[in-house]
Design a protein around this motif. Structure first.
Motif, PDB file in Angstrom:
ATOM      1  N   THR A 182       0.853  -1.185   0.000  1.00  0.00           N
ATOM      2  CA  THR A 182       0.000   0.000   0.000  1.00  0.00           C
ATOM      3  C   THR A 182       0.895   1.244   0.000  1.00  0.00           C
ATOM      4  O   THR A 182       2.089   1.159   0.366  1.00  0.00           O
ATOM      5  CB  THR A 182      -0.904   0.044   1.244  1.00  0.00           C
ATOM      6  N   PRO A 183       0.361   2.413  -0.349  1.00  0.00           N
ATOM      7  CA  PRO A 183       1.167   3.635  -0.267  1.00  0.00           C
ATOM      8  C   PRO A 183       1.729   3.885   1.138  1.00  0.00           C
ATOM      9  O   PRO A 183       2.871   4.335   1.277  1.00  0.00           O
ATOM     10  CB  PRO A 183       0.185   4.725  -0.697  1.00  0.00           C
ATOM     11  N   ALA A 184       0.966   3.569   2.177  1.00  0.00           N
ATOM     12  CA  ALA A 184       1.464   3.759   3.551  1.00  0.00           C
ATOM     13  C   ALA A 184       2.627   2.808   3.831  1.00  0.00           C
ATOM     14  O   ALA A 184       3.612   3.199   4.480  1.00  0.00           O
ATOM     15  CB  ALA A 184       0.343   3.552   4.560  1.00  0.00           C
TER      16      ALA A 184
ATOM     17  N   ALA B 267      -2.199   7.089   9.567  1.00  0.00           N
ATOM     18  CA  ALA B 267      -2.012   7.062   8.116  1.00  0.00           C
ATOM     19  C   ALA B 267      -3.373   6.879   7.468  1.00  0.00           C
ATOM     20  O   ALA B 267      -4.184   6.065   7.922  1.00  0.00           O
ATOM     21  CB  ALA B 267      -1.073   5.926   7.725  1.00  0.00           C
ATOM     22  N   LEU B 268      -3.592   7.630   6.431  1.00  0.00           N
ATOM     23  CA  LEU B 268      -4.811   7.524   5.649  1.00  0.00           C
ATOM     24  C   LEU B 268      -4.384   7.320   4.207  1.00  0.00           C
ATOM     25  O   LEU B 268      -3.510   8.036   3.711  1.00  0.00           O
ATOM     26  CB  LEU B 268      -5.635   8.806   5.774  1.00  0.00           C
ATOM     27  N   VAL B 269      -4.970   6.335   3.560  1.00  0.00           N
ATOM     28  CA  VAL B 269      -4.635   6.068   2.161  1.00  0.00           C
ATOM     29  C   VAL B 269      -5.846   6.393   1.307  1.00  0.00           C
ATOM     30  O   VAL B 269      -6.965   5.962   1.598  1.00  0.00           O
ATOM     31  CB  VAL B 269      -4.206   4.598   1.960  1.00  0.00           C
ATOM     32  N   THR B 270      -5.595   7.167   0.268  1.00  0.00           N
ATOM     33  CA  THR B 270      -6.624   7.456  -0.722  1.00  0.00           C
ATOM     34  C   THR B 270      -5.976   7.278  -2.088  1.00  0.00           C
ATOM     35  O   THR B 270      -5.025   7.987  -2.420  1.00  0.00           O
ATOM     36  CB  THR B 270      -7.247   8.856  -0.531  1.00  0.00           C
ATOM     37  N   GLY B 271      -6.430   6.290  -2.819  1.00  0.00           N
ATOM     38  CA  GLY B 271      -5.828   5.989  -4.113  1.00  0.00           C
ATOM     39  C   GLY B 271      -4.366   5.638  -3.954  1.00  0.00           C
ATOM     40  O   GLY B 271      -4.008   4.755  -3.178  1.00  0.00           O
ATOM     41  N   ASP B 272      -3.499   6.361  -4.657  1.00  0.00           N
ATOM     42  CA  ASP B 272      -2.049   6.119  -4.617  1.00  0.00           C
ATOM     43  C   ASP B 272      -1.327   7.045  -3.647  1.00  0.00           C
ATOM     44  O   ASP B 272      -0.106   7.189  -3.720  1.00  0.00           O
ATOM     45  CB  ASP B 272      -1.460   6.287  -6.022  1.00  0.00           C
ATOM     46  N   THR B 273      -2.079   7.673  -2.747  1.00  0.00           N
ATOM     47  CA  THR B 273      -1.502   8.641  -1.813  1.00  0.00           C
ATOM     48  C   THR B 273      -1.644   8.170  -0.373  1.00  0.00           C
ATOM     49  O   THR B 273      -2.712   7.740   0.041  1.00  0.00           O
ATOM     50  CB  THR B 273      -2.198  10.011  -1.948  1.00  0.00           C
ATOM     51  N   ALA B 274      -0.549   8.284   0.378  1.00  0.00           N
ATOM     52  CA  ALA B 274      -0.577   8.055   1.831  1.00  0.00           C
ATOM     53  C   ALA B 274      -0.435   9.414   2.503  1.00  0.00           C
ATOM     54  O   ALA B 274       0.458  10.192   2.160  1.00  0.00           O
ATOM     55  CB  ALA B 274       0.562   7.140   2.261  1.00  0.00           C
TER      56      ALA B 274
ATOM     57  N   LEU C  40      16.733  16.868  17.820  1.00  0.00           N
ATOM     58  CA  LEU C  40      15.777  17.674  17.074  1.00  0.00           C
ATOM     59  C   LEU C  40      14.494  16.868  16.941  1.00  0.00           C
ATOM     60  O   LEU C  40      14.543  15.650  16.743  1.00  0.00           O
ATOM     61  CB  LEU C  40      16.294  17.983  15.668  1.00  0.00           C
ATOM     62  N   THR C  41      13.360  17.551  17.039  1.00  0.00           N
ATOM     63  CA  THR C  41      12.069  16.880  16.896  1.00  0.00           C
ATOM     64  C   THR C  41      11.188  17.710  15.976  1.00  0.00           C
ATOM     65  O   THR C  41      11.131  18.933  16.102  1.00  0.00           O
ATOM     66  CB  THR C  41      11.369  16.727  18.265  1.00  0.00           C
ATOM     67  N   ALA C  42      10.503  17.019  15.068  1.00  0.00           N
ATOM     68  CA  ALA C  42       9.555  17.688  14.181  1.00  0.00           C
ATOM     69  C   ALA C  42       8.261  16.891  14.152  1.00  0.00           C
ATOM     70  O   ALA C  42       8.282  15.658  14.068  1.00  0.00           O
ATOM     71  CB  ALA C  42      10.125  17.808  12.770  1.00  0.00           C
ATOM     72  N   HIS C  43       7.163  17.603  14.236  1.00  0.00           N
ATOM     73  CA  HIS C  43       5.841  17.007  14.043  1.00  0.00           C
ATOM     74  C   HIS C  43       5.502  17.271  12.586  1.00  0.00           C
ATOM     75  O   HIS C  43       5.600  18.418  12.118  1.00  0.00           O
ATOM     76  CB  HIS C  43       4.833  17.630  14.999  1.00  0.00           C
ATOM     77  N   ILE C  44       5.121  16.229  11.871  1.00  0.00           N
ATOM     78  CA  ILE C  44       5.056  16.303  10.407  1.00  0.00           C
ATOM     79  C   ILE C  44       3.730  15.803   9.865  1.00  0.00           C
ATOM     80  O   ILE C  44       3.207  14.780  10.328  1.00  0.00           O
ATOM     81  CB  ILE C  44       6.196  15.462   9.792  1.00  0.00           C
ATOM     82  N   ALA C  45       3.228  16.520   8.875  1.00  0.00           N
ATOM     83  CA  ALA C  45       2.155  16.024   8.013  1.00  0.00           C
ATOM     84  C   ALA C  45       2.835  15.756   6.676  1.00  0.00           C
ATOM     85  O   ALA C  45       3.483  16.642   6.111  1.00  0.00           O
ATOM     86  CB  ALA C  45       1.045  17.048   7.854  1.00  0.00           C
TER      87      ALA C  45
END
Length: 123
Positions: A2-4, A73-80, A96-101
């Motif tokens: 899957t993309p994820a 994680a959310l998968v829609t089509g070919d995108t995670a 170092l810490t980063a919260h990421i979308a």
């Protein structure tokens, strides 16, 4: 995969210290990344695959370790679409810490693009 799962495979490779040309197997030849403005790159950045691989070489010299914790994680089509926390430990021991979308587009089981919104904790 899957993309994820494809995105997670890249994260695990990075955590294991894989860098440079050894990361190429995760990407389509025309892959690119868009990094939106953040504390480290105030103007953001757009990079080709070769530029991403070169940056990973530099990262090996800066980081003693890194970890990606995917919270959802959310998968829609070919995108995670991933919500995650990245933690990197610099060679001098600082963290170092980063919260990421992160939006990971895939094609034929490989990553074709990554668009990322990194929110770094102050350092």
């Amino acid at each position: 995969m899957t993309p994820a799962e494809t995105a997670t495979a890249l994260h695990r490779a990075l955590e294991a210290g894989t860098h440079g040309a050894d990361l190429r197997r995760h990407f389509t030849p025309d892959a690119m990344t868009v990094e939106h403005p953040n504390l480290i790159k105030p103007n953001g950045a757009r990079s080709s695959l070769d530029e991403m691989l070169a940056a990973s070489e530099k990262g090996v010299g800066l980081l003693s370790s890194q970890q990606y914790d995917v919270h959802s994680a959310l998968v829609t089509g070919d995108t995670a679409i991933l919500r995650l926390t990245w933690t990197g430990v610099l060679r001098d021991g600082k963290e170092l810490t980063a919260h990421i979308a992160q939006f990971v587009e895939t094609r034929d089981g490989l990553i074709s693009s990554i668009e990322t919104f990194d929110c770094y904790r102050p350092f």
